[in-house]
Design a protein around this motif. Structure first.
Motif, PDB file in Angstrom:
ATOM      1  N   ILE A  92      54.153  -2.147  28.182  1.00  0.00           N
ATOM      2  CA  ILE A  92      55.496  -2.388  27.647  1.00  0.00           C
ATOM      3  C   ILE A  92      56.064  -1.111  27.041  1.00  0.00           C
ATOM      4  CG2 ILE A  92      56.767  -3.605  25.840  1.00  0.00           C
ATOM      5  CD1 ILE A  92      54.968  -6.029  26.423  1.00  0.00           C
ATOM      6  N   SER A  93      55.212  -0.397  26.264  1.00  0.00           N
ATOM      7  CA  SER A  93      55.716   0.832  25.645  1.00  0.00           C
ATOM      8  C   SER A  93      56.044   1.879  26.704  1.00  0.00           C
ATOM      9  CB  SER A  93      54.714   1.376  24.633  1.00  0.00           C
ATOM     10  OG  SER A  93      53.636   1.983  25.274  1.00  0.00           O
ATOM     11  N   ARG A  94      55.261   1.950  27.802  1.00  0.00           N
ATOM     12  CA  ARG A  94      55.579   2.891  28.878  1.00  0.00           C
ATOM     13  C   ARG A  94      56.896   2.518  29.543  1.00  0.00           C
ATOM     14  NH1 ARG A  94      50.184   2.204  30.395  1.00  0.00           N
ATOM     15  NH2 ARG A  94      50.855   1.029  32.217  1.00  0.00           N
ATOM     16  N   VAL A  95      57.098   1.218  29.759  1.00  0.00           N
ATOM     17  CA  VAL A  95      58.347   0.761  30.363  1.00  0.00           C
ATOM     18  C   VAL A  95      59.524   1.137  29.467  1.00  0.00           C
ATOM     19  CG1 VAL A  95      59.669  -1.311  30.970  1.00  0.00           C
ATOM     20  CG2 VAL A  95      57.313  -1.071  31.746  1.00  0.00           C
ATOM     21  N   VAL A  96      59.359   0.901  28.165  1.00  0.00           N
ATOM     22  CA  VAL A  96      60.432   1.231  27.232  1.00  0.00           C
ATOM     23  C   VAL A  96      60.667   2.740  27.216  1.00  0.00           C
ATOM     24  CG1 VAL A  96      61.041   1.245  24.778  1.00  0.00           C
ATOM     25  CG2 VAL A  96      60.112  -0.815  25.817  1.00  0.00           C
ATOM     26  N   GLU A  97      59.592   3.537  27.206  1.00  0.00           N
ATOM     27  CA  GLU A  97      59.739   4.994  27.220  1.00  0.00           C
ATOM     28  C   GLU A  97      60.420   5.462  28.505  1.00  0.00           C
ATOM     29  OE1 GLU A  97      55.819   6.566  26.692  1.00  0.00           O
ATOM     30  OE2 GLU A  97      55.736   5.988  24.565  1.00  0.00           O
ATOM     31  N   ASP A  98      60.025   4.871  29.632  1.00  0.00           N
ATOM     32  CA  ASP A  98      60.659   5.224  30.906  1.00  0.00           C
ATOM     33  C   ASP A  98      62.144   4.883  30.886  1.00  0.00           C
ATOM     34  OD1 ASP A  98      58.242   6.119  31.829  1.00  0.00           O
ATOM     35  OD2 ASP A  98      57.829   4.363  33.108  1.00  0.00           O
ATOM     36  N   GLU A  99      62.462   3.734  30.326  1.00  0.00           N
ATOM     37  CA  GLU A  99      63.867   3.305  30.226  1.00  0.00           C
ATOM     38  C   GLU A  99      64.653   4.273  29.344  1.00  0.00           C
ATOM     39  OE1 GLU A  99      67.039   1.008  31.257  1.00  0.00           O
ATOM     40  OE2 GLU A  99      65.000   0.786  32.003  1.00  0.00           O
ATOM     41  N   VAL A 100      64.033   4.668  28.223  1.00  0.00           N
ATOM     42  CA  VAL A 100      64.690   5.626  27.324  1.00  0.00           C
ATOM     43  C   VAL A 100      64.881   6.960  28.038  1.00  0.00           C
ATOM     44  CG1 VAL A 100      64.342   6.967  25.203  1.00  0.00           C
ATOM     45  CG2 VAL A 100      63.924   4.522  25.204  1.00  0.00           C
ATOM     46  N   ALA A 101      63.855   7.412  28.784  1.00  0.00           N
ATOM     47  CA  ALA A 101      63.959   8.683  29.515  1.00  0.00           C
ATOM     48  C   ALA A 101      65.055   8.602  30.577  1.00  0.00           C
ATOM     49  CB  ALA A 101      62.623   9.037  30.144  1.00  0.00           C
ATOM     50  N   ARG A 102      65.148   7.492  31.309  1.00  0.00           N
ATOM     51  CA  ARG A 102      66.185   7.313  32.328  1.00  0.00           C
ATOM     52  C   ARG A 102      67.567   7.326  31.700  1.00  0.00           C
ATOM     53  NH1 ARG A 102      63.114   3.318  34.659  1.00  0.00           N
ATOM     54  NH2 ARG A 102      64.501   1.681  33.919  1.00  0.00           N
ATOM     55  N   LYS A 103      67.703   6.664  30.565  1.00  0.00           N
ATOM     56  CA  LYS A 103      68.991   6.649  29.874  1.00  0.00           C
ATOM     57  C   LYS A 103      69.365   8.057  29.390  1.00  0.00           C
ATOM     58  CE  LYS A 103      69.137   1.867  28.362  1.00  0.00           C
ATOM     59  NZ  LYS A 103      69.196   0.954  27.232  1.00  0.00           N
ATOM     60  N   ALA A 104      68.339   8.804  28.900  1.00  0.00           N
ATOM     61  CA  ALA A 104      68.603  10.174  28.448  1.00  0.00           C
ATOM     62  C   ALA A 104      69.039  11.040  29.621  1.00  0.00           C
ATOM     63  CB  ALA A 104      67.359  10.752  27.783  1.00  0.00           C
ATOM     64  N   GLN A 105      68.378  10.900  30.805  1.00  0.00           N
ATOM     65  CA  GLN A 105      68.777  11.658  31.985  1.00  0.00           C
ATOM     66  C   GLN A 105      70.191  11.274  32.433  1.00  0.00           C
ATOM     67  OE1 GLN A 105      65.717  10.850  34.822  1.00  0.00           O
ATOM     68  NE2 GLN A 105      64.348  12.478  34.038  1.00  0.00           N
ATOM     69  N   ARG A 106      70.466   9.999  32.392  1.00  0.00           N
ATOM     70  CA  ARG A 106      71.799   9.523  32.762  1.00  0.00           C
ATOM     71  C   ARG A 106      72.852  10.104  31.828  1.00  0.00           C
ATOM     72  NH1 ARG A 106      72.761   3.632  31.452  1.00  0.00           N
ATOM     73  NH2 ARG A 106      73.200   4.672  29.489  1.00  0.00           N
ATOM     74  N   ASP A 107      72.528  10.068  30.512  1.00  0.00           N
ATOM     75  CA  ASP A 107      73.473  10.609  29.539  1.00  0.00           C
ATOM     76  C   ASP A 107      73.675  12.105  29.756  1.00  0.00           C
ATOM     77  OD1 ASP A 107      73.752   8.109  28.488  1.00  0.00           O
ATOM     78  OD2 ASP A 107      72.485   8.466  26.708  1.00  0.00           O
ATOM     79  N   GLN A 108      72.592  12.821  30.133  1.00  0.00           N
ATOM     80  CA  GLN A 108      72.704  14.254  30.409  1.00  0.00           C
ATOM     81  C   GLN A 108      73.594  14.500  31.624  1.00  0.00           C
ATOM     82  OE1 GLN A 108      68.812  15.883  30.984  1.00  0.00           O
ATOM     83  NE2 GLN A 108      68.959  17.187  29.160  1.00  0.00           N
ATOM     84  N   ARG A 109      73.390  13.721  32.670  1.00  0.00           N
ATOM     85  CA  ARG A 109      74.212  13.861  33.871  1.00  0.00           C
ATOM     86  C   ARG A 109      75.683  13.558  33.550  1.00  0.00           C
ATOM     87  NH1 ARG A 109      69.973  10.889  36.333  1.00  0.00           N
ATOM     88  NH2 ARG A 109      71.342   9.071  36.349  1.00  0.00           N
ATOM     89  N   ALA A 111      77.127  13.851  30.611  1.00  0.00           N
ATOM     90  CA  ALA A 111      77.643  14.947  29.786  1.00  0.00           C
ATOM     91  C   ALA A 111      77.918  16.175  30.660  1.00  0.00           C
ATOM     92  CB  ALA A 111      76.665  15.288  28.682  1.00  0.00           C
ATOM     93  N   ALA A 112      77.039  16.458  31.616  1.00  0.00           N
ATOM     94  CA  ALA A 112      77.245  17.612  32.496  1.00  0.00           C
ATOM     95  C   ALA A 112      78.481  17.403  33.359  1.00  0.00           C
ATOM     96  CB  ALA A 112      76.004  17.837  33.362  1.00  0.00           C
ATOM     97  N   LYS A 114      81.090  15.534  32.642  1.00  0.00           N
ATOM     98  CA  LYS A 114      82.252  15.641  31.768  1.00  0.00           C
ATOM     99  C   LYS A 114      82.523  17.109  31.448  1.00  0.00           C
ATOM    100  CE  LYS A 114      83.744  11.572  30.939  1.00  0.00           C
ATOM    101  NZ  LYS A 114      85.087  11.206  31.360  1.00  0.00           N
ATOM    102  N   ALA A 115      81.425  17.894  31.291  1.00  0.00           N
ATOM    103  CA  ALA A 115      81.616  19.320  30.976  1.00  0.00           C
ATOM    104  C   ALA A 115      82.228  20.034  32.171  1.00  0.00           C
ATOM    105  CB  ALA A 115      80.296  19.936  30.596  1.00  0.00           C
ATOM    106  N   ARG A 116      81.849  19.694  33.407  1.00  0.00           N
ATOM    107  CA  ARG A 116      82.398  20.319  34.604  1.00  0.00           C
ATOM    108  C   ARG A 116      83.856  19.918  34.804  1.00  0.00           C
ATOM    109  NH1 ARG A 116      77.408  18.653  37.264  1.00  0.00           N
ATOM    110  NH2 ARG A 116      78.611  16.920  38.016  1.00  0.00           N
ATOM    111  N   GLN A 117      84.185  18.677  34.489  1.00  0.00           N
ATOM    112  CA  GLN A 117      85.517  18.177  34.679  1.00  0.00           C
ATOM    113  C   GLN A 117      86.460  18.677  33.586  1.00  0.00           C
ATOM    114  OE1 GLN A 117      85.312  13.958  34.780  1.00  0.00           O
ATOM    115  NE2 GLN A 117      84.374  13.887  36.807  1.00  0.00           N
ATOM    116  N   GLY A 118      85.956  18.964  32.465  1.00  0.00           N
ATOM    117  CA  GLY A 118      86.726  19.155  31.300  1.00  0.00           C
ATOM    118  C   GLY A 118      87.162  20.452  30.896  1.00  0.00           C
TER     119      GLY A 118
END
Length: 118
Positions: A92-109, A111-112, A114-118
């Motif tokens: 469960i903790s690995r699943v949650v960590e993976d989900e957090v990592a995926r969300k962080a990557q998504r947020d980075q993409r 943000a990137a 938005k930075a290219r567009q902006g």
């Protein structure tokens, strides 16, 4: 007739006398046999008591072994359950960590982009 009665009476008296003499003569051996019987009975009772004590000890030992085996089985079952629960928690903790990592990557993409567009 009285001679026959006297003779019968004398014979009975002689038999009684002989019986009493035999009893007196046999008294020491009778006492010895009786003492021997008592000794045998006492020894038999002691052996029986010893057998009962051994049976009781064996029964107690078997109960203790069964209790130890039961405790070991319960401990193994608890350990298995705890291991299963720990594995589940880890998964469960690995699943949650993976989900957090995926969300962080998504947020980075995001943000990137938005930075290219902006």
């Amino acid at each position: 007739m009285s001679d026959r009665r006297n003779a019968a009476s004398d014979a009975k008296a002689a038999q009684l006398q002989a019986y009493k003499a035999a009893l007196e003569k046999a008294a020491p051996t009778l006492e010895a046999r009786q003492a021997e019987r008592i000794a045998i009975a006492t020894a038999r009772d002691e052996r029986r008591a010893e057998r009962e004590r051994l049976k009781t000890e064996e029964r107690d030992r078997l109960k203790a072994e069964a209790a130890a085996a039961e405790a070991a089985t319960q401990a193994a079952a608890r350990a298995e359950i705890e291991a299963r629960e720990a594995a589940e928690a880890s998964r469960i903790s690995r699943v949650v960590e993976d989900e957090v990592a995926r969300k962080a990557q998504r947020d980075q993409r995001y943000a990137a982009r938005k930075a290219r567009q902006g």
